[in-house]
Motif scaffolding. Structure first.
Motif, PDB file in Angstrom:
ATOM      1  N   LEU A 138       0.571  -1.042  -0.492  1.00  0.00           N
ATOM      2  CA  LEU A 138       0.244  -0.396   0.156  1.00  0.00           C
ATOM      3  C   LEU A 138       1.097   1.235   0.009  1.00  0.00           C
ATOM      4  CD1 LEU A 138      -2.795  -1.078   2.422  1.00  0.00           C
ATOM      5  CD2 LEU A 138      -2.838  -0.920   0.123  1.00  0.00           C
ATOM      6  N   PHE A 149      -0.796   4.901  -0.866  1.00  0.00           N
ATOM      7  CA  PHE A 149      -2.533   4.854  -0.690  1.00  0.00           C
ATOM      8  C   PHE A 149      -3.106   6.068   0.282  1.00  0.00           C
ATOM      9  CE2 PHE A 149      -5.196   2.611   3.129  1.00  0.00           C
ATOM     10  CZ  PHE A 149      -6.534   2.826   1.799  1.00  0.00           C
ATOM     11  N   ALA A 158      -4.715   6.604   2.362  1.00  0.00           N
ATOM     12  CA  ALA A 158      -6.114   6.278   3.436  1.00  0.00           C
ATOM     13  C   ALA A 158      -7.367   7.576   3.788  1.00  0.00           C
ATOM     14  CB  ALA A 158      -5.191   4.923   4.435  1.00  0.00           C
ATOM     15  N   ALA A 180     -11.915   3.707   4.378  1.00  0.00           N
ATOM     16  CA  ALA A 180     -11.012   2.789   3.129  1.00  0.00           C
ATOM     17  C   ALA A 180     -11.517   1.978   3.349  1.00  0.00           C
ATOM     18  CB  ALA A 180      -9.440   3.554   3.740  1.00  0.00           C
ATOM     19  N   ARG A 181     -11.606   1.095   2.121  1.00  0.00           N
ATOM     20  CA  ARG A 181     -11.665  -0.342   2.621  1.00  0.00           C
ATOM     21  C   ARG A 181     -10.215  -0.792   1.913  1.00  0.00           C
ATOM     22  NH1 ARG A 181     -16.237  -0.686  -0.496  1.00  0.00           N
ATOM     23  NH2 ARG A 181     -16.086   1.097  -1.438  1.00  0.00           N
ATOM     24  N   VAL A 182      -9.830  -2.034   2.134  1.00  0.00           N
ATOM     25  CA  VAL A 182      -8.580  -2.306   1.254  1.00  0.00           C
ATOM     26  C   VAL A 182      -8.572  -3.708   0.723  1.00  0.00           C
ATOM     27  CG1 VAL A 182      -5.977  -3.640   1.548  1.00  0.00           C
ATOM     28  CG2 VAL A 182      -6.773  -1.508   2.513  1.00  0.00           C
ATOM     29  N   THR A 200     -12.751  -8.673   1.727  1.00  0.00           N
ATOM     30  CA  THR A 200     -11.936  -7.060   1.850  1.00  0.00           C
ATOM     31  C   THR A 200     -11.120  -7.357   3.614  1.00  0.00           C
ATOM     32  OG1 THR A 200     -13.975  -5.181   1.767  1.00  0.00           O
ATOM     33  CG2 THR A 200     -12.578  -4.823   3.084  1.00  0.00           C
ATOM     34  N   THR A 219      -4.403  -4.661   7.726  1.00  0.00           N
ATOM     35  CA  THR A 219      -3.135  -4.523   6.110  1.00  0.00           C
ATOM     36  C   THR A 219      -2.168  -5.006   6.429  1.00  0.00           C
ATOM     37  OG1 THR A 219      -2.412  -2.494   7.139  1.00  0.00           O
ATOM     38  CG2 THR A 219      -4.629  -3.021   5.336  1.00  0.00           C
ATOM     39  N   THR A 258      -7.962  -0.793  -3.703  1.00  0.00           N
ATOM     40  CA  THR A 258      -8.424   0.293  -2.447  1.00  0.00           C
ATOM     41  C   THR A 258      -9.580   0.944  -3.275  1.00  0.00           C
ATOM     42  OG1 THR A 258      -5.991   1.376  -3.195  1.00  0.00           O
ATOM     43  CG2 THR A 258      -6.211   0.399  -1.474  1.00  0.00           C
ATOM     44  N   SER A 267     -12.516   4.196  -3.712  1.00  0.00           N
ATOM     45  CA  SER A 267     -13.306   5.216  -3.111  1.00  0.00           C
ATOM     46  C   SER A 267     -14.862   4.966  -2.378  1.00  0.00           C
ATOM     47  CB  SER A 267     -12.691   6.670  -3.467  1.00  0.00           C
ATOM     48  OG  SER A 267     -13.507   6.425  -5.047  1.00  0.00           O
TER      49      SER A 267
END
Length: 541
Positions: A322, A327, A329, A333-335, A345, A349, A362, A364
């Protein structure tokens, strides 16, 4: 119906039922060349990164390891060994969160890289055609190669089949939105992929190879077409863009016009499928002598400022990738590991890249809104229309909620490939695949418990049989011992009777002998006296 050979020779493309056309969103990640991120501070290597059991750990905390060194010994069926992605020190062997929606821990080997990237002594086989099939399969097995298309089935297990292979299918479709790892790999390493394809064809003894790529990858198509130029056995097939055309059974239907019969595998109808990434890994294992240590991972989504595809070492923490992708965040935020259709999901992390990781997404909230609250089914039938396995998703969901597992199996739940097409079109926002995955897991758990119970029953019955057998053997021994004792007693009694009779007869015999002796003495005395008298008479005369 036309047979497979005539269908393939005609060069036509078939179709499969259902399917959808979600936004592709492959750009901008597919426009950037492959790159290598810096080494992370630690590599987390779960012992199991494929379908099947994990191997036995062969290192200890504090051990120095070299790049490519084997860390586990695969001793069980379908097992694969694990290797050190770089040189360093084993800092821990402990449970760490796994790459799964649950985030539950599993045993992992943690390595601190030393930055020297020192290799073990490699043993390449550039002249692999001089080797026998078993040697090459063993090489691929020892390299730890699993299918890199997402399923993670051990490659050597597929190649070890004794069934004749008519067509080797190389899957370069990569149909899920956002993911473009195979696309970039084909663009930049087409020659290496073709070398791997030729090795797979040599091992499987397939008569012909069908290389399939979706028509939304023109650069990859051009690169692969140039790489196979002059080959009589590798045929390129460009298929229409449609999700999930990269599914194994769906792609087979597109290329051969045939459906894999229910309950059978492609091998049962003379077909073997491998991914383009797998072919590349096979080339590196055989020709370069390198085990599977890294793979291409797509970094994408609106919250990535530097999207693209990277060579990620196995065990690299997602947080490290990330950072590599820039990234940005925010609070919501979702990963997502994987794509938007089949991915999940991540709860945290700190989980690592494993052999089946192909994308870190990732999005939005505007790009990929989270699922809304589930509403009641309106029975529109849209889910059934798009199901590529021609199932009845609505009915399966009802059965799953009712936990009617027998009915689920009779309605072919396990034919579901979990592509997510049904949930994608559902106007009621029902997470259908969630229900199917949960039901499958519960059915598998029930099957495991039944298997354990059956095993326990068999063990109990075998124990009872053994105890009964030992009891009968003991009784037989006791019977024989009793018979022996009785016989001995009878013999003893007979001996004692004989001795008593002999003892009873002995006094009479002694008395008779004494009388005879007395008579003999009397006779002798009388004879002596008579002789004396005779002598006296002669003297007197």
């Amino acid at each position: 119906m036309r047979d497979i050979k005539s269908f393939v020779d005609a060069g036509v493309i078939g179709h499969f039922p259902g399917g959808i056309h979600p936004p592709e969103r492959k750009s901008p990640a597919n426009t950037v060349a492959l790159r290598r991120p810096p080494l992370p501070s630690e590599l987390i290597l779960p012992l199991r990164q494929h379908i099947g059991p994990s191997g036995q750990c062969t290192v200890e905390v504090g051990d120095k390891v070299l790049k490519g060194q084997q860390l586990t010994e695969a001793q069980l069926s379908q097992g694969l060994p694990l290797h050190a992605p770089t040189s360093g020190t084993v800092s821990a062997i402990e449970e760490r969160p796994m790459a799964h929606a649950s985030g539950l821990p599993e045993l992992a080997i943690v390595i601190q890289p030393d930055g020297e990237d020192r290799w073990i002594t490699r043993q390449p086989l550039p002249n692999y055609r001089d080797c026998d099939r078993a040697t090459l399969i063993e090489t691929i097995q020892k390299a730890g190669i699993a299918g890199l298309g997402g399923a993670g089935f051990p490659t050597a297990q597929k190649l070890a089949s004794q069934k004749p292979i008519q067509y080797l299918i190389i899957n370069g479709v990569e149909c899920e939105p956002y993911i473009c790892a195979d696309d970039r790999l084909m663009r930049e390493h087409a020659i290496d992929i073709v070398a791997g394809i030729e090795i797979l064809q040599f091992i499987s003894n397939a008569g012909q190879v069908l290389l399939a790529i979706e028509d939304n990858k023109p650069e990859a198509i051009a690169a692969m077409r140039e790489a196979i130029d002059g080959s009589d056995s590798i045929k390129l097939r460009v298929i229409p863009t449609k999700y999930p055309s990269g599914g194994e059974k769906q792609l087979i239907e597109l290329l051969t016009g045939q459906q894999v019969p229910q309950g059978q595998l492609p091998l049962d109808i003379g077909l073997l499928m491998q991914n383009t990434g797998t072919a590349y890994a096979v080339k590196r294992a055989v020709i370069d002598g390198e085990p599977l240590l890294e793979r291409v991972v797509t970094l994408t989504g609106d919250l990535m400022s530097q999207p693209g595809n990277v060579w990620a070492l196995l065990g690299t923490p997602i947080a490290h990738l990330l950072a590599e992708g820039g990234f940005n965040a925010d609070g919501d935020a979702r990963v997502i590991m994987g794509g938007p259709m089949m991915g999940f999901t991540l709860p945290l992390t700190d989980v690592p890249v494993i052999k089946t990781t192909n994308c870190i997404l990732t999005p939005s909230l505007q790009e990929l809104p989270p699922a809304a609250d589930e509403m009641a089914c309106i029975r529109c039938g849209a889910c059934a229309d798009v199901c590529p396995a021609t199932l009845q998703p609505q009915q399966l969901q009802w059965l799953a909620k009712a936990k009617d597992y027998d009915a689920l199996e009779s309605n072919d739940l396990f034919d579901c490939i979990e592509c997510g097409a049904c949930a994608y079109v559902c106007p009621s926002e029902i997470p259908l695949v969630h229900y199917y995955r949960k039901a499958k897991a519960e059915i598998r758990n029930i099957a495991r418990e039944k298997a354990k119970a059956e095993l326990a029953r068999q063990r109990f019955e075998r124990r009872q049989e053994r105890l009964e057998r030992e009891k009968q053997e003991r009784l037989e021994r006791h019977r024989k011992a009793a018979e022996a004792r009785k016989k001995m007693q009878q013999e003893k009694a007979a001996t004692e009777t004989s001795d008593a009779a002999s003892a009873a007869n002995k006094p009479a015999q002694d008395k008779s002998s004494a009388v005879a002796a007395a008579i003999a003495r009397a006779k002798a005395k009388k004879a002596a006296q008579q002789a004396a008298n005779n002598t006296s008479d002669e003297e007197n005369s």
